[in-house]
Design a protein around this motif. Structure first.
Motif, PDB file in Angstrom:
ATOM      1  N   TRP A 197       0.806   1.200 -11.933  1.00  0.00           N
ATOM      2  CA  TRP A 197       1.272   2.457 -12.532  1.00  0.00           C
ATOM      3  C   TRP A 197       0.364   3.628 -12.167  1.00  0.00           C
ATOM      4  O   TRP A 197       0.818   4.766 -12.101  1.00  0.00           O
ATOM      5  CB  TRP A 197       1.434   2.329 -14.053  1.00  0.00           C
ATOM      6  CG  TRP A 197       0.173   2.175 -14.843  1.00  0.00           C
ATOM      7  CD1 TRP A 197      -0.437   0.996 -15.185  1.00  0.00           C
ATOM      8  CD2 TRP A 197      -0.617   3.211 -15.414  1.00  0.00           C
ATOM      9  NE1 TRP A 197      -1.574   1.243 -15.925  1.00  0.00           N
ATOM     10  CE2 TRP A 197      -1.701   2.604 -16.080  1.00  0.00           C
ATOM     11  CE3 TRP A 197      -0.538   4.600 -15.420  1.00  0.00           C
ATOM     12  CZ2 TRP A 197      -2.682   3.327 -16.754  1.00  0.00           C
ATOM     13  CZ3 TRP A 197      -1.514   5.324 -16.093  1.00  0.00           C
ATOM     14  CH2 TRP A 197      -2.572   4.688 -16.752  1.00  0.00           C
ATOM     15  N   MET A 198      -0.912   3.378 -11.901  1.00  0.00           N
ATOM     16  CA  MET A 198      -1.827   4.454 -11.519  1.00  0.00           C
ATOM     17  C   MET A 198      -1.693   4.807 -10.042  1.00  0.00           C
ATOM     18  O   MET A 198      -2.048   5.902  -9.631  1.00  0.00           O
ATOM     19  CB  MET A 198      -3.273   4.076 -11.841  1.00  0.00           C
ATOM     20  CG  MET A 198      -3.552   4.074 -13.326  1.00  0.00           C
ATOM     21  SD  MET A 198      -5.277   3.743 -13.710  1.00  0.00           S
ATOM     22  CE  MET A 198      -6.013   5.285 -13.250  1.00  0.00           C
ATOM     23  N   LYS A 199      -1.190   3.895  -9.256  1.00  0.00           N
ATOM     24  CA  LYS A 199      -1.051   4.118  -7.820  1.00  0.00           C
ATOM     25  C   LYS A 199       0.279   4.761  -7.445  1.00  0.00           C
ATOM     26  O   LYS A 199       0.414   5.300  -6.353  1.00  0.00           O
ATOM     27  CB  LYS A 199      -1.205   2.793  -7.074  1.00  0.00           C
ATOM     28  CG  LYS A 199      -2.589   2.181  -7.214  1.00  0.00           C
ATOM     29  CD  LYS A 199      -2.654   0.849  -6.507  1.00  0.00           C
ATOM     30  CE  LYS A 199      -4.007   0.202  -6.667  1.00  0.00           C
ATOM     31  NZ  LYS A 199      -4.103  -1.064  -5.945  1.00  0.00           N
ATOM     32  N   GLU A 200       1.247   4.705  -8.325  1.00  0.00           N
ATOM     33  CA  GLU A 200       2.577   5.222  -8.026  1.00  0.00           C
ATOM     34  C   GLU A 200       2.599   6.745  -8.047  1.00  0.00           C
ATOM     35  O   GLU A 200       2.148   7.364  -9.009  1.00  0.00           O
ATOM     36  CB  GLU A 200       3.598   4.669  -9.022  1.00  0.00           C
ATOM     37  CG  GLU A 200       3.812   3.181  -8.874  1.00  0.00           C
ATOM     38  CD  GLU A 200       4.752   2.606  -9.909  1.00  0.00           C
ATOM     39  OE1 GLU A 200       4.968   3.239 -10.968  1.00  0.00           O
ATOM     40  OE2 GLU A 200       5.274   1.513  -9.654  1.00  0.00           O
ATOM     41  N   SER A 201       3.141   7.333  -7.003  1.00  0.00           N
ATOM     42  CA  SER A 201       3.150   8.797  -6.891  1.00  0.00           C
ATOM     43  C   SER A 201       3.979   9.451  -7.996  1.00  0.00           C
ATOM     44  O   SER A 201       3.684  10.576  -8.396  1.00  0.00           O
ATOM     45  CB  SER A 201       3.655   9.225  -5.515  1.00  0.00           C
ATOM     46  OG  SER A 201       4.964   8.762  -5.307  1.00  0.00           O
ATOM     47  N   LYS A 202       4.970   8.759  -8.521  1.00  0.00           N
ATOM     48  CA  LYS A 202       5.797   9.337  -9.584  1.00  0.00           C
ATOM     49  C   LYS A 202       4.987   9.615 -10.855  1.00  0.00           C
ATOM     50  O   LYS A 202       5.392  10.430 -11.678  1.00  0.00           O
ATOM     51  CB  LYS A 202       6.987   8.430  -9.907  1.00  0.00           C
ATOM     52  CG  LYS A 202       6.601   7.126 -10.581  1.00  0.00           C
ATOM     53  CD  LYS A 202       7.823   6.287 -10.923  1.00  0.00           C
ATOM     54  CE  LYS A 202       7.397   5.030 -11.662  1.00  0.00           C
ATOM     55  NZ  LYS A 202       8.530   4.243 -12.094  1.00  0.00           N
ATOM     56  N   ASN A 203       3.844   8.961 -11.031  1.00  0.00           N
ATOM     57  CA  ASN A 203       3.010   9.146 -12.225  1.00  0.00           C
ATOM     58  C   ASN A 203       1.856  10.119 -12.009  1.00  0.00           C
ATOM     59  O   ASN A 203       1.093  10.386 -12.935  1.00  0.00           O
ATOM     60  CB  ASN A 203       2.458   7.801 -12.687  1.00  0.00           C
ATOM     61  CG  ASN A 203       3.544   6.880 -13.169  1.00  0.00           C
ATOM     62  OD1 ASN A 203       4.574   7.323 -13.678  1.00  0.00           O
ATOM     63  ND2 ASN A 203       3.343   5.588 -13.004  1.00  0.00           N
ATOM     64  N   LYS A 204       1.708  10.624 -10.809  1.00  0.00           N
ATOM     65  CA  LYS A 204       0.552  11.449 -10.446  1.00  0.00           C
ATOM     66  C   LYS A 204       0.351  12.657 -11.377  1.00  0.00           C
ATOM     67  O   LYS A 204      -0.751  12.895 -11.863  1.00  0.00           O
ATOM     68  CB  LYS A 204       0.703  11.915  -9.001  1.00  0.00           C
ATOM     69  CG  LYS A 204      -0.507  12.559  -8.414  1.00  0.00           C
ATOM     70  CD  LYS A 204      -0.246  12.896  -6.952  1.00  0.00           C
ATOM     71  CE  LYS A 204      -1.504  12.675  -6.167  1.00  0.00           C
ATOM     72  NZ  LYS A 204      -1.333  12.823  -4.745  1.00  0.00           N
ATOM     73  N   LEU A 205       1.416  13.393 -11.653  1.00  0.00           N
ATOM     74  CA  LEU A 205       1.313  14.578 -12.488  1.00  0.00           C
ATOM     75  C   LEU A 205       0.924  14.224 -13.918  1.00  0.00           C
ATOM     76  O   LEU A 205       0.031  14.834 -14.505  1.00  0.00           O
ATOM     77  CB  LEU A 205       2.624  15.374 -12.474  1.00  0.00           C
ATOM     78  CG  LEU A 205       2.625  16.668 -13.278  1.00  0.00           C
ATOM     79  CD1 LEU A 205       1.558  17.632 -12.778  1.00  0.00           C
ATOM     80  CD2 LEU A 205       4.005  17.320 -13.211  1.00  0.00           C
ATOM     81  N   GLN A 206       1.568  13.211 -14.472  1.00  0.00           N
ATOM     82  CA  GLN A 206       1.266  12.798 -15.845  1.00  0.00           C
ATOM     83  C   GLN A 206      -0.169  12.276 -15.958  1.00  0.00           C
ATOM     84  O   GLN A 206      -0.880  12.585 -16.920  1.00  0.00           O
ATOM     85  CB  GLN A 206       2.269  11.737 -16.308  1.00  0.00           C
ATOM     86  CG  GLN A 206       2.224  11.470 -17.785  1.00  0.00           C
ATOM     87  CD  GLN A 206       3.316  10.518 -18.238  1.00  0.00           C
ATOM     88  OE1 GLN A 206       4.253  10.207 -17.508  1.00  0.00           O
ATOM     89  NE2 GLN A 206       3.210  10.037 -19.458  1.00  0.00           N
TER      90      GLN A 206
END
Length: 154
Positions: free
Chosen positions: A122-131
């Motif tokens: 979950w920390m590596k996924e780009s979709k979570n970068k902003l959050q």
């Protein structure tokens, strides 16, 4: 935003053993600074005291003992992406920020114990970068607040 993150090969133990740890007081929820190589947790705010020497090196890791150090909650932790983002200290938080905010990430080959290699999906996924970046900013604000107050473990 950083353009490049170069994995130094540091393990989670590097941030645990080589720097002070920030622990939440279980009684008053204030920050206790557990100095490096120290085994007495003492809150200067409420007087909480705990000798942790007999516990050994209890290190938190993602997926196991999340946000817990010596059976105490870490002070730098926050819900994020349905998980918990945590850091032992300022140095660990800066490392995570460097990783998360970078556009290009390079790792040392054959280093399987580095923090970067062990981060959860979950920390590596780009979709979570902003959050995750926003959560890190909140933790940095929390970190700045202890500069104004002195809570030290000796």
């Amino acid at each position: 935003m950083n353009s490049r993150f170069n994995d130094t090969g540091e393990s989670i133990y590097s941030f645990f053993e080589n720097y002070d740890k920030l622990i939440e007081c279980p009684d008053c929820q204030r920050c206790i600074i557990l100095k490096q190589n120290n085994f007495i947790i003492c809150c200067n705010n409420c007087g909480y005291l705990n000798d942790i020497k007999s516990m050994g090196n209890v290190v938190a890791s993602w997926g196991k003992n999340e946000g817990i150090c010596y059976n105490h909650k870490l002070w730098l932790r926050i819900p994020c992406c349905g998980e918990e983002l945590w850091a032992f200290n300022k140095e660990h938080l800066e490392y995570l920020e460097g990783y998360i905010t970078s556009k290009i990430r390079s790792r040392k080959p054959n280093i399987n114990q580095s923090v970067a290699s062990r981060l959860p999906t979950w920390m590596k996924e780009s979709k979570n970068k902003l959050q995750i970046s926003r959560a890190i900013e909140q933790l940095k604000k929390r970190l700045r607040s202890i500069d104004k107050v002195l809570f030290i473990a000796y």
